[in-house]
Design a protein around this motif. Structure first.
Motif, PDB file in Angstrom:
ATOM      1  N   SER A  51       0.917  -1.145  -0.161  1.00 50.34           N
ATOM      2  CA  SER A  51       0.138  -0.130  -0.061  1.00 50.34           C
ATOM      3  C   SER A  51       0.958   1.210  -0.024  1.00 50.34           C
ATOM      4  O   SER A  51       1.713   1.572   0.765  1.00 50.34           O
ATOM      5  CB  SER A  51      -0.850   0.155   1.342  1.00 50.34           C
ATOM      6  OG  SER A  51      -1.407   1.244   1.346  1.00 50.34           O
ATOM      7  N   PRO A  52       0.945   1.926  -1.002  1.00 46.85           N
ATOM      8  CA  PRO A  52       1.709   3.321  -1.151  1.00 46.85           C
ATOM      9  C   PRO A  52       1.424   4.324  -0.064  1.00 46.85           C
ATOM     10  O   PRO A  52       2.105   5.116   0.440  1.00 46.85           O
ATOM     11  CB  PRO A  52       1.663   3.638  -2.481  1.00 46.85           C
ATOM     12  CG  PRO A  52       0.393   3.210  -3.080  1.00 46.85           C
ATOM     13  CD  PRO A  52      -0.137   1.918  -2.280  1.00 46.85           C
ATOM     14  N   LEU A  53       0.208   4.280   0.275  1.00 46.92           N
ATOM     15  CA  LEU A  53      -0.408   5.292   1.198  1.00 46.92           C
ATOM     16  C   LEU A  53       0.234   5.204   2.500  1.00 46.92           C
ATOM     17  O   LEU A  53       0.809   5.955   3.486  1.00 46.92           O
ATOM     18  CB  LEU A  53      -2.121   5.061   1.288  1.00 46.92           C
ATOM     19  CG  LEU A  53      -2.630   6.342   2.225  1.00 46.92           C
ATOM     20  CD1 LEU A  53      -2.254   7.616   1.789  1.00 46.92           C
ATOM     21  CD2 LEU A  53      -4.094   6.087   2.183  1.00 46.92           C
ATOM     22  N   CYS A  54       0.105   3.876   3.110  1.00 49.20           N
ATOM     23  CA  CYS A  54       0.555   3.523   4.488  1.00 49.20           C
ATOM     24  C   CYS A  54       2.167   2.784   4.695  1.00 49.20           C
ATOM     25  O   CYS A  54       2.580   2.603   5.660  1.00 49.20           O
ATOM     26  CB  CYS A  54      -0.221   2.957   5.383  1.00 49.20           C
ATOM     27  SG  CYS A  54      -0.798   1.200   4.760  1.00 49.20           S
ATOM     28  N   GLY A  55       2.204   1.879   3.483  1.00 50.37           N
ATOM     29  CA  GLY A  55       3.649   1.448   3.442  1.00 50.37           C
ATOM     30  C   GLY A  55       3.302  -0.086   3.810  1.00 50.37           C
ATOM     31  O   GLY A  55       4.342  -0.908   4.017  1.00 50.37           O
ATOM     32  N   SER A  56       2.148  -0.561   4.308  1.00 53.58           N
ATOM     33  CA  SER A  56       1.966  -2.029   4.819  1.00 53.58           C
ATOM     34  C   SER A  56       2.191  -2.688   3.383  1.00 53.58           C
ATOM     35  O   SER A  56       1.978  -2.433   2.033  1.00 53.58           O
ATOM     36  CB  SER A  56       0.442  -2.122   4.826  1.00 53.58           C
ATOM     37  OG  SER A  56       0.071  -1.452   5.867  1.00 53.58           O
ATOM     38  N   THR A  57       2.935  -3.962   3.785  1.00 50.10           N
ATOM     39  CA  THR A  57       3.275  -4.904   2.600  1.00 50.10           C
ATOM     40  C   THR A  57       2.834  -6.184   3.254  1.00 50.10           C
ATOM     41  O   THR A  57       2.828  -6.872   4.138  1.00 50.10           O
ATOM     42  CB  THR A  57       4.669  -5.035   2.342  1.00 50.10           C
ATOM     43  OG1 THR A  57       5.516  -5.394   3.666  1.00 50.10           O
ATOM     44  CG2 THR A  57       5.203  -3.486   1.908  1.00 50.10           C
ATOM     45  N   ALA A  78       2.038  -5.030   8.306  1.00 50.72           N
ATOM     46  CA  ALA A  78       0.912  -4.048   8.289  1.00 50.72           C
ATOM     47  C   ALA A  78       0.311  -3.633   9.709  1.00 50.72           C
ATOM     48  O   ALA A  78       0.764  -4.239  10.607  1.00 50.72           O
ATOM     49  CB  ALA A  78      -0.208  -4.758   7.602  1.00 50.72           C
ATOM     50  N   CYS A  79      -0.434  -2.783   9.569  1.00 55.06           N
ATOM     51  CA  CYS A  79      -1.168  -1.993  10.669  1.00 55.06           C
ATOM     52  C   CYS A  79      -2.054  -3.271  11.241  1.00 55.06           C
ATOM     53  O   CYS A  79      -2.231  -4.263  10.806  1.00 55.06           O
ATOM     54  CB  CYS A  79      -1.944  -0.857  10.567  1.00 55.06           C
ATOM     55  SG  CYS A  79      -3.401  -1.285   9.275  1.00 55.06           S
ATOM     56  N   ALA A  80      -2.604  -2.877  12.183  1.00 58.04           N
ATOM     57  CA  ALA A  80      -3.499  -4.027  13.175  1.00 58.04           C
ATOM     58  C   ALA A  80      -4.847  -4.053  12.201  1.00 58.04           C
ATOM     59  O   ALA A  80      -5.164  -5.595  12.379  1.00 58.04           O
ATOM     60  CB  ALA A  80      -4.199  -3.371  14.428  1.00 58.04           C
ATOM     61  N   LEU A  81      -5.295  -3.519  11.408  1.00 59.46           N
ATOM     62  CA  LEU A  81      -6.349  -3.759  10.406  1.00 59.46           C
ATOM     63  C   LEU A  81      -5.860  -4.491   9.374  1.00 59.46           C
ATOM     64  O   LEU A  81      -6.637  -5.717   8.922  1.00 59.46           O
ATOM     65  CB  LEU A  81      -6.985  -2.340   9.920  1.00 59.46           C
ATOM     66  CG  LEU A  81      -7.521  -1.522  10.956  1.00 59.46           C
ATOM     67  CD1 LEU A  81      -8.040  -0.146  10.470  1.00 59.46           C
ATOM     68  CD2 LEU A  81      -8.908  -2.226  11.563  1.00 59.46           C
ATOM     69  N   GLY A  82      -4.834  -4.366   8.724  1.00 61.53           N
ATOM     70  CA  GLY A  82      -4.188  -5.087   7.699  1.00 61.53           C
ATOM     71  C   GLY A  82      -3.864  -6.487   8.335  1.00 61.53           C
ATOM     72  O   GLY A  82      -4.316  -7.402   7.730  1.00 61.53           O
ATOM     73  N   GLN A  83      -3.276  -6.889   9.305  1.00 59.29           N
ATOM     74  CA  GLN A  83      -3.284  -7.732  10.169  1.00 59.29           C
ATOM     75  C   GLN A  83      -4.365  -8.705  10.499  1.00 59.29           C
ATOM     76  O   GLN A  83      -4.466  -9.801  10.188  1.00 59.29           O
ATOM     77  CB  GLN A  83      -2.519  -7.727  11.394  1.00 59.29           C
ATOM     78  CG  GLN A  83      -1.030  -7.234  10.991  1.00 59.29           C
ATOM     79  CD  GLN A  83      -0.205  -6.913  12.564  1.00 59.29           C
ATOM     80  OE1 GLN A  83      -0.503  -7.854  13.376  1.00 59.29           O
ATOM     81  NE2 GLN A  83       0.527  -5.836  12.533  1.00 59.29           N
ATOM     82  N   HIS A 139      -8.360   1.541   3.821  1.00 60.08           N
ATOM     83  CA  HIS A 139      -8.934   0.519   3.004  1.00 60.08           C
ATOM     84  C   HIS A 139      -7.773  -0.236   2.384  1.00 60.08           C
ATOM     85  O   HIS A 139      -7.862  -1.554   2.183  1.00 60.08           O
ATOM     86  CB  HIS A 139      -9.900   1.154   1.913  1.00 60.08           C
ATOM     87  CG  HIS A 139     -11.043   1.716   2.714  1.00 60.08           C
ATOM     88  ND1 HIS A 139     -12.003   2.286   1.705  1.00 60.08           N
ATOM     89  CD2 HIS A 139     -11.477   1.418   3.930  1.00 60.08           C
ATOM     90  CE1 HIS A 139     -12.897   2.623   2.787  1.00 60.08           C
ATOM     91  NE2 HIS A 139     -12.470   2.095   3.937  1.00 60.08           N
ATOM     92  N   ALA A 140      -6.800   0.172   1.828  1.00 59.02           N
ATOM     93  CA  ALA A 140      -5.679  -0.451   0.849  1.00 59.02           C
ATOM     94  C   ALA A 140      -5.006  -1.406   1.910  1.00 59.02           C
ATOM     95  O   ALA A 140      -4.774  -2.433   1.385  1.00 59.02           O
ATOM     96  CB  ALA A 140      -4.822   0.687   0.366  1.00 59.02           C
TER      97      ALA A 140
END
Length: 158
Positions: A51-57, A78-83, A139-140
């Motif tokens: 995600s370019p916005l937050c850097g999550s991969t 990723a952040c807790a939401l991505g996890q 969202h991303a």
């Protein structure tokens, strides 16, 4: 006091309470227990999404057998939401077809961006992420795992 905090860039009190609600106990529990963490030694397909916005991969490795996911692993940064999203995917991915993963990715995106319904079983665990609808900048990250899995399944099937 609220005026001073807002001038310093602090979120409004209502924004802070909304964030606290967003990071519910259920989301944090999902984030702490992500199934299938790691990498596969010899996957049929491997897809990395960022995600370019937050850097999550997220990197997804998978193999199909008889047109269904037989082996799966994911590396999640990723952040807790991505996890939490990766955890829901990890619980449901084994035995799914590429088409089912595509449908899950589309349904999750619709749930987040168009107020669509929660994806159907076995992906109904994404219901925990309903509060994230209001946070478009998240969202991303939430979509990374399921989109990577759908793409990897398409590649493995080809």
């Amino acid at each position: 006091m609220a005026y001073i905090l807002s001038r310093l860039g602090a979120p409004e009190v209502s924004e802070t309470s909304d964030l606290i609600k967003l990071y519910s106990t259920r989301i944090l529990a999902l984030a702490a227990e992500i199934p299938h963490l790691g990498r596969l030694e010899t996957p049929q397909a491997s897809v990395k999404k960022r995600s370019p916005l937050c850097g999550s991969t997220v990197t997804v490795d998978l193999s199909l057998k008889d047109g269904r996911v037989a082996d799966f692993a994911q590396e999640v940064k990723a952040c807790a939401l991505g996890q939490a999203s990766a955890a829901v995917l990890g619980e449901a991915v084994i035995g799914r077809t590429p088409e089912e993963l595509e449908a899950a990715a589309s349904a999750l995106e619709s749930m987040l961006k168009q107020d669509g319904p929660v994806p159907p079983a076995p992906f109904d665990g994404y219901e925990a992420l309903l509060p994230a609808r209001e946070f478009k900048n998240r969202h991303a990250s939430i979509l990374l795992s399921v989109q990577a899995a759908a793409e990897a399944a398409r590649q493995a099937a080809a």
